[in-house]
Design a protein around this motif. Structure first.
Motif, PDB file in Angstrom:
ATOM      1  N   GLN A 169     -63.617  17.634 -26.290  1.00 46.02           N
ATOM      2  CA  GLN A 169     -63.259  16.933 -25.056  1.00 46.02           C
ATOM      3  C   GLN A 169     -62.429  17.817 -24.138  1.00 46.02           C
ATOM      4  O   GLN A 169     -61.865  18.826 -24.562  1.00 46.02           O
ATOM      5  CB  GLN A 169     -62.469  15.676 -25.408  1.00 46.02           C
ATOM      6  CG  GLN A 169     -63.342  14.666 -26.131  1.00 46.02           C
ATOM      7  CD  GLN A 169     -62.576  13.426 -26.527  1.00 46.02           C
ATOM      8  OE1 GLN A 169     -61.348  13.417 -26.520  1.00 46.02           O
ATOM      9  NE2 GLN A 169     -63.302  12.397 -26.885  1.00 46.02           N
ATOM     10  N   SER A 170     -62.316  17.358 -22.905  1.00 47.69           N
ATOM     11  CA  SER A 170     -61.536  18.087 -21.910  1.00 47.69           C
ATOM     12  C   SER A 170     -60.095  18.269 -22.383  1.00 47.69           C
ATOM     13  O   SER A 170     -59.474  17.322 -22.869  1.00 47.69           O
ATOM     14  CB  SER A 170     -61.576  17.288 -20.598  1.00 47.69           C
ATOM     15  OG  SER A 170     -60.858  17.955 -19.627  1.00 47.69           O
ATOM     16  N   GLY A 171     -59.596  19.461 -22.281  1.00 45.80           N
ATOM     17  CA  GLY A 171     -58.199  19.732 -22.611  1.00 45.80           C
ATOM     18  C   GLY A 171     -57.956  20.084 -24.062  1.00 45.80           C
ATOM     19  O   GLY A 171     -56.822  20.343 -24.477  1.00 45.80           O
ATOM     20  N   VAL A 172     -59.025  20.132 -24.869  1.00 43.59           N
ATOM     21  CA  VAL A 172     -58.837  20.369 -26.313  1.00 43.59           C
ATOM     22  C   VAL A 172     -58.580  21.851 -26.617  1.00 43.59           C
ATOM     23  O   VAL A 172     -58.105  22.210 -27.694  1.00 43.59           O
ATOM     24  CB  VAL A 172     -60.065  19.801 -27.067  1.00 43.59           C
ATOM     25  CG1 VAL A 172     -61.250  20.750 -27.016  1.00 43.59           C
ATOM     26  CG2 VAL A 172     -59.727  19.437 -28.487  1.00 43.59           C
ATOM     27  N   SER A 230     -50.962  28.122 -29.852  1.00 45.21           N
ATOM     28  CA  SER A 230     -50.291  27.010 -29.183  1.00 45.21           C
ATOM     29  C   SER A 230     -50.024  27.417 -27.754  1.00 45.21           C
ATOM     30  O   SER A 230     -49.573  28.536 -27.482  1.00 45.21           O
ATOM     31  CB  SER A 230     -48.957  26.689 -29.867  1.00 45.21           C
ATOM     32  OG  SER A 230     -49.210  26.196 -31.151  1.00 45.21           O
ATOM     33  N   LEU A 231     -50.315  26.486 -26.849  1.00 40.99           N
ATOM     34  CA  LEU A 231     -50.128  26.756 -25.414  1.00 40.99           C
ATOM     35  C   LEU A 231     -49.711  25.444 -24.775  1.00 40.99           C
ATOM     36  O   LEU A 231     -50.499  24.500 -24.748  1.00 40.99           O
ATOM     37  CB  LEU A 231     -51.456  27.250 -24.824  1.00 40.99           C
ATOM     38  CG  LEU A 231     -51.453  27.840 -23.427  1.00 40.99           C
ATOM     39  CD1 LEU A 231     -50.582  29.077 -23.354  1.00 40.99           C
ATOM     40  CD2 LEU A 231     -52.873  28.193 -23.033  1.00 40.99           C
ATOM     41  N   GLY A 232     -48.497  25.353 -24.285  1.00 41.74           N
ATOM     42  CA  GLY A 232     -48.021  24.075 -23.760  1.00 41.74           C
ATOM     43  C   GLY A 232     -48.120  23.014 -24.840  1.00 41.74           C
ATOM     44  O   GLY A 232     -47.691  23.221 -25.968  1.00 41.74           O
ATOM     45  N   THR A 282     -61.502  26.590 -23.343  1.00 42.56           N
ATOM     46  CA  THR A 282     -61.304  27.776 -22.503  1.00 42.56           C
ATOM     47  C   THR A 282     -60.230  28.684 -23.104  1.00 42.56           C
ATOM     48  O   THR A 282     -60.346  29.920 -23.061  1.00 42.56           O
ATOM     49  CB  THR A 282     -60.909  27.360 -21.065  1.00 42.56           C
ATOM     50  OG1 THR A 282     -61.967  26.552 -20.532  1.00 42.56           O
ATOM     51  CG2 THR A 282     -60.691  28.555 -20.167  1.00 42.56           C
ATOM     52  N   THR A 283     -59.214  28.063 -23.684  1.00 43.20           N
ATOM     53  CA  THR A 283     -58.155  28.849 -24.336  1.00 43.20           C
ATOM     54  C   THR A 283     -58.751  29.718 -25.444  1.00 43.20           C
ATOM     55  O   THR A 283     -58.410  30.906 -25.573  1.00 43.20           O
ATOM     56  CB  THR A 283     -57.081  27.893 -24.907  1.00 43.20           C
ATOM     57  OG1 THR A 283     -56.551  27.135 -23.824  1.00 43.20           O
ATOM     58  CG2 THR A 283     -55.968  28.641 -25.610  1.00 43.20           C
ATOM     59  N   LEU A 284     -59.674  29.132 -26.224  1.00 43.20           N
ATOM     60  CA  LEU A 284     -60.321  29.917 -27.290  1.00 43.20           C
ATOM     61  C   LEU A 284     -61.117  31.086 -26.694  1.00 43.20           C
ATOM     62  O   LEU A 284     -61.002  32.229 -27.164  1.00 43.20           O
ATOM     63  CB  LEU A 284     -61.243  29.014 -28.124  1.00 43.20           C
ATOM     64  CG  LEU A 284     -62.067  29.723 -29.196  1.00 43.20           C
ATOM     65  CD1 LEU A 284     -61.164  30.389 -30.242  1.00 43.20           C
ATOM     66  CD2 LEU A 284     -63.049  28.762 -29.876  1.00 43.20           C
TER      67      LEU A 284
END
Ligand SMILES: Nc1ncnc2c1ncn2[C@@H]1O[C@H](COP(=O)(O)OP(=O)(O)OP(=O)(O)O)[C@@H](O)[C@H]1O
Length: 206
Positions: free
Chosen positions: A32-35, A10-12, A38-40
């Motif tokens: 989609q964008s923001g899903v 979880s991030l934000g 990049t975090t993964l």
């Protein structure tokens, strides 16, 4: 197993919960964008710590919350091509390529000359990143990642903001990496047509 991944983070406002195992040389991560794509990748590279989970690549465990394994980024032998490339602006292309050379303990051990010809960037070596086109920048960033001798590659939207001709050249480059180097790759995209050219193995984040 190339990739054996189970990550909760979880991030934000974003929460990712993804698990997959694959033998394929190239796994596409779409969504989609923001899903959280990049975090993964950041979790796999060791730049972010998952809340729980397990990350193993080519049989090496990089992270395991149960076993309290959490290798630092520099021990993960990971080549990361960032979405914004992140070349050093004050260094020439050649200096950028040499920067990470041999830092990791991977299996491809390319020479500078091999990487330059694989990526067709020989004419760019004395230039500074600020004078390169988007496609040239992306090819140099791939070269820098490869020359660190990684065990696997993370590619974050390598076609972002390229026109069709330049995007085609990058796709051809990635096909060569897949076929000639056989280095495991995770390829992030939001475009299903794009990834269909590269792989049948697709993980969808939603
Ligand atoms: N450090 C942070 N603190 C809080 N929220 C963050 C942080 N980093 C990323 N986020 C949020 O996490 C979500 C996922 O971001 P991420 O960059 O992983 O998405 P993405 O799927 O790669 O998007 P894109 O396709 O647009 O690049 C976004 O809503 C983003 O705003």
């Amino acid at each position: 197993m190339s990739f054996d991944i189970a990550v909760r983070k979880s991030l934000g406002d974003c929460s990712i919960n993804v698990a997959f195992q694959s033998e394929a040389p190239l796994v596409a991560i779409i969504g989609q964008s923001g899903v959280g794509k990049t975090t993964l990748l950041n979790c796999i590279a060791g730049l972010l710590k998952p809340d729980t989970g397990r990350i193993a690549v080519e049989g090496t465990t990089l992270f395991d919350s149960k076993q309290q394994i959490d290798l630092p980024p520099n021990q993960r032998n990971c080549g990361y091509v960032f979405q914004d490339s992140r070349l050093f602006p004050h260094k020439t292309v050649k200096e950028n390529l040499l920067y990470g050379m041999g830092r990791s303990d991977g299996s491809i051990a390319l020479s500078l000359g091999n990487a330059v010809s694989l990526l067709d960037i020989g004419s760019l070596l004395e230039r500074k990143p600020g004078s390169l086109s988007g496609g040239e920048t992306r090819r140099v960033a791939i070269g820098r990642a490869l020359l660190s001798n990684p065990k696997f590659l993370l590619l974050d939207e390598p076609l972002a903001s390229l026109d069709n001709a330049r995007a085609d050249r990058i796709i051809e480059t990635i096909e060569r990496l897949r076929d000639e180097l056989a280095i495991p790759m995770l390829y992030v995209s939001h475009d299903t047509n794009e990834v269909a050219r590269l792989t049948d193995t697709v993980v969808t984040l939603d």
